[in-house]
Design a protein around this motif. Structure first.
Motif, PDB file in Angstrom:
ATOM      1  N   GLY A  59      27.832  26.541  -2.570  1.00 25.55           N
ATOM      2  CA  GLY A  59      28.869  25.557  -2.273  1.00 25.55           C
ATOM      3  C   GLY A  59      29.981  25.611  -3.304  1.00 25.55           C
ATOM      4  N   GLU A  60      31.179  25.199  -2.906  1.00 24.19           N
ATOM      5  CA  GLU A  60      32.328  25.189  -3.807  1.00 24.19           C
ATOM      6  C   GLU A  60      33.036  23.837  -3.716  1.00 24.19           C
ATOM      7  N   GLY A  61      33.305  23.254  -4.856  1.00 17.83           N
ATOM      8  CA  GLY A  61      34.012  21.982  -4.898  1.00 17.83           C
ATOM      9  C   GLY A  61      35.266  22.086  -5.741  1.00 17.83           C
ATOM     10  N   VAL A  62      36.262  21.281  -5.394  1.00 23.55           N
ATOM     11  CA  VAL A  62      37.509  21.203  -6.154  1.00 23.55           C
ATOM     12  C   VAL A  62      37.889  19.734  -6.293  1.00 23.55           C
ATOM     13  N   PHE A  63      38.256  19.344  -7.498  1.00 21.65           N
ATOM     14  CA  PHE A  63      38.858  18.033  -7.718  1.00 21.65           C
ATOM     15  C   PHE A  63      40.107  18.218  -8.554  1.00 21.65           C
ATOM     16  N   LYS A  64      41.238  17.747  -8.027  1.00 21.15           N
ATOM     17  CA  LYS A  64      42.468  17.729  -8.802  1.00 21.15           C
ATOM     18  C   LYS A  64      43.026  16.315  -8.769  1.00 21.15           C
ATOM     19  N   GLY A  65      42.924  15.649  -9.892  1.00 23.97           N
ATOM     20  CA  GLY A  65      43.441  14.293  -9.997  1.00 23.97           C
ATOM     21  C   GLY A  65      44.702  14.281 -10.833  1.00 23.97           C
ATOM     22  N   ARG A  66      45.684  13.540 -10.372  1.00 21.04           N
ATOM     23  CA  ARG A  66      46.960  13.471 -11.078  1.00 21.04           C
ATOM     24  C   ARG A  66      47.397  12.015 -11.186  1.00 21.04           C
ATOM     25  N   VAL A  67      47.713  11.604 -12.401  1.00 18.16           N
ATOM     26  CA  VAL A  67      48.323  10.298 -12.637  1.00 18.16           C
ATOM     27  C   VAL A  67      49.650  10.532 -13.341  1.00 18.16           C
ATOM     28  N   SER A  78      45.604   2.954 -16.759  1.00 13.85           N
ATOM     29  CA  SER A  78      45.099   3.985 -15.851  1.00 13.85           C
ATOM     30  C   SER A  78      43.868   4.657 -16.436  1.00 13.85           C
ATOM     31  N   ASP A  79      42.914   4.967 -15.549  1.00 12.90           N
ATOM     32  CA  ASP A  79      41.694   5.658 -15.970  1.00 12.90           C
ATOM     33  C   ASP A  79      41.311   6.662 -14.897  1.00 12.90           C
ATOM     34  N   ASN A 111      54.456   2.556 -23.666  1.00 11.78           N
ATOM     35  CA  ASN A 111      53.741   1.284 -23.532  1.00 11.78           C
ATOM     36  C   ASN A 111      52.721   1.350 -22.402  1.00 11.78           C
ATOM     37  N   VAL A 112      51.701   2.217 -22.563  1.00  7.38           N
ATOM     38  CA  VAL A 112      50.686   2.399 -21.532  1.00  7.38           C
ATOM     39  C   VAL A 112      49.309   2.555 -22.179  1.00  7.38           C
ATOM     40  N   VAL A 113      48.274   2.330 -21.368  1.00  4.65           N
ATOM     41  CA  VAL A 113      46.897   2.641 -21.751  1.00  4.65           C
ATOM     42  C   VAL A 113      46.351   3.563 -20.681  1.00  4.65           C
ATOM     43  N   ALA A 114      46.009   4.809 -21.042  1.00  2.67           N
ATOM     44  CA  ALA A 114      45.606   5.789 -20.041  1.00  2.67           C
ATOM     45  C   ALA A 114      44.566   6.741 -20.618  1.00  2.67           C
ATOM     46  N   ALA A 115      43.644   7.170 -19.725  1.00  2.00           N
ATOM     47  CA  ALA A 115      42.613   8.118 -20.129  1.00  2.00           C
ATOM     48  C   ALA A 115      42.235   8.974 -18.939  1.00  2.00           C
ATOM     49  N   HIS A 116      41.740  10.190 -19.221  1.00  2.00           N
ATOM     50  CA  HIS A 116      41.274  11.062 -18.140  1.00  2.00           C
ATOM     51  C   HIS A 116      40.253  12.044 -18.699  1.00  2.00           C
ATOM     52  N   GLY A 117      39.369  12.545 -17.795  1.00  2.00           N
ATOM     53  CA  GLY A 117      38.368  13.487 -18.261  1.00  2.00           C
ATOM     54  C   GLY A 117      37.477  13.979 -17.130  1.00  2.00           C
ATOM     55  N   ALA A 118      36.586  14.927 -17.466  1.00  2.50           N
ATOM     56  CA  ALA A 118      35.663  15.498 -16.494  1.00  2.50           C
ATOM     57  C   ALA A 118      34.387  15.910 -17.199  1.00  2.50           C
ATOM     58  N   THR A 119      33.246  15.743 -16.515  1.00  4.66           N
ATOM     59  CA  THR A 119      31.961  16.197 -17.038  1.00  4.66           C
ATOM     60  C   THR A 119      31.267  17.025 -15.965  1.00  4.66           C
TER      61      THR A 119
END
Length: 466
Positions: free
Chosen positions: A343-351, A362-363, A389-397
């Motif tokens: 199987g193949e998966g793709v996730f592309k998240g953009r903020v 944003s998280d 003036n923002v609070v933002a985080a992003h990541g992947a495991t």
């Protein structure tokens, strides 16, 4: 001030004229112009766009990791002609409709709403109509005619312009929902792919206009009647949430593994409005979910959570873009992927947080389980900030099943397979509980159980984050 938000564009943009000129100069990919001969009554602007916009190819940034170009090839598919559903299709629909509240059920076959089998009698604060509702309604007509991402820089876009133009040109029907108050029970929208005629292209369309302080919970469910026939579903949705409105949108993909689907949703959120999206992908040989949300008002909220349960030979993709244009908005992107061998998966998240989006919160987080050798995931969480003036985080495991957790379960009397199954179900059920549809979570759970690895060793799989 709204005018200021427009001046602060959410991403680098070029005019549609320049975009088209660049595409023609590059000459990458072919167009859908051959399908315009099959279009019946399509919008003139969409017909023109189809002759210029390039069909998706792996050379385009939006499709660099996608399997969609392999199934969406001009000349391969033919547009599904409107036809009465077969008894088999009606029987398949009846089984799912029984799980939805009475008076809150709408069914479409190959994107064409069947009003005789539908029951919208319980929609006191919501009107449901076909695309002919656009006649005399300037707001709905403008939404129908707009081709999303036509002027967005292809380096950051999702590549939905040709998909939306194709839908606008060839679609013969669709569903228009206008919400004026609070709808207490979930509204169930079922689209059945009949596969009549073999390799066909179907084009479901959905438009939602939520008036001020209205509320709706919408479940959109895609299934196949029978075993599937290599059909492609090009589903397009457009949503406008006015001041203080609230929409819960649940997208469920349970297509046959012989069929493919691409869903493109574009949502505009105005002052104080709330959009909560849940996307569960379990079916289809190739399935892509495009979600684009524009937080254009002050104090808007967008939440997008997704689950991909990807078995052998399947390709599941989630592309989610949330653009902050207004002040004091909040967004959340959460993704869970379970991928088996082959199987193949793709996730592309953009903020994207624009220069006028002060006070943004944003998280974004993507978690993946790779179960066996040969499983593959591509994770691309991205964050673009043009404001201090923002609070933002992003990541992947990315991981396989945790050995310590398995050991703990076995010390409590569970077998090896039981331990793995419980852990896998727990990984996805955090979001499965959001689906208010009887039987769906159980069916996905059965698939998760069948994907549990039997070998007792570390997984050698493929992960890349770009």
């Amino acid at each position: 001030p709204a005018a200021a938000f427009h001046r602060g564009a959410p991403a680098p943009r070029r005019s549609s004229v320049r975009v088209r000129a660049t595409m023609e100069a590059e000459g990458a990919g072919s167009t859908f112009s051959d399908l315009t001969e099959q279009a019946s009554g399509g919008a003139e602007a969409a017909m023109v766009a189809l002759k210029v916009l390039k069909a998706p190819t792996r050379r385009q940034e939006a499709y660099r990791f996608s399997k969609l170009p392999e199934v969406l090839k001009p000349g391969k598919l033919k547009v599904a002609a409107p036809a009465a559903p077969s008894d088999e299709a009606k029987e398949a629909a009846a089984g799912f409709l029984e799980m939805a509240p009475a008076g809150q059920r709408i069914v479409a076959f190959d994107g064409v709403v069947d009003w005789e089998l539908s029951d919208a009698s319980g929609l006191a604060a919501c009107t449901a109509a076909g695309l002919d509702a656009a006649e005399g309604d300037d707001e709905v007509a403008a939404m129908l005619g707009r081709i999303t991402e036509i002027d967005v820089d292809e380096r950051v876009g999702q590549g939905t312009a040709p998909l939306v133009a194709l839908s606008s040109a060839v679609a013969t029907d669709g569903l228009v929902l206008k919400v004026s108050g609070e709808v207490a029970e979930p509204l169930y929208l079922l689209n059945v792919v009949t596969g009549a005629g073999g390799e066909t292209l179907t084009t479901p369309r959905l438009l939602v206009v939520a008036e001020e302080d209205s509320r709706l919970n919408l479940i959109e469910h895609h299934v196949t009647a029978g075993e599937g026939t290599d059909s492609l579903v090009n589903s397009v949705g457009k949503v406008l949430l006015k001041k203080g409105s609230h929409l819960e949108h649940t997208y469920l993909n349970e297509l046959s593994e012989a069929d493919a689907i691409v869903q493109s949703m574009n949502v505009t959120v105005l002052d104080g409005a709330v959009f909560n999206a849940t996307a569960i992908q379990a079916g289809g040989k190739v399935a892509r979910y495009n979600l684009g949300v524009d937080l254009d008002g002050v104090g808007g909220t967008a939440e997008a959570v997704g689950v991909q349960v990807t078995g052998p030979g399947q390709a599941h993709e989630t592309y989610c873009s949330i653009v902050h244009n207004g002040e004091d908005c909040e967004s959340l992107e959460q993704q869970r992927n379970v991928v088996a061998k082959g199987g193949e998966g793709v996730f592309k998240g953009r903020v994207h947080i624009g220069p006028f989006a002060a006070g943004t919160s944003s998280d974004q987080l993507c978690k993946t389980l790779l179960l066996q050798d040969g499983a593959k995931i591509t994770a691309l969480p991205t964050l673009e900030v043009i404001n201090e003036n923002v609070v933002a985080a992003h990541g992947a495991t990315v991981a396989d099943l945790d050995e310590e957790s398995v050991f703990y379960m076995r010390s409590r009397g569970f077998t090896l397979m039981e331990s793995r199954t419980v852990l896998m179900r727990g990984f996805v059920e955090e979001f499965m509980d959001r689906v208010a549809l009887d039987g769906f979570a159980d069916r996905v759970g059965v698939k998760v159980d069948a994907m549990a690895p039997t070998e007792n060793r570390k997984t050698k799989s493929f992960f890349q984050s770009v």
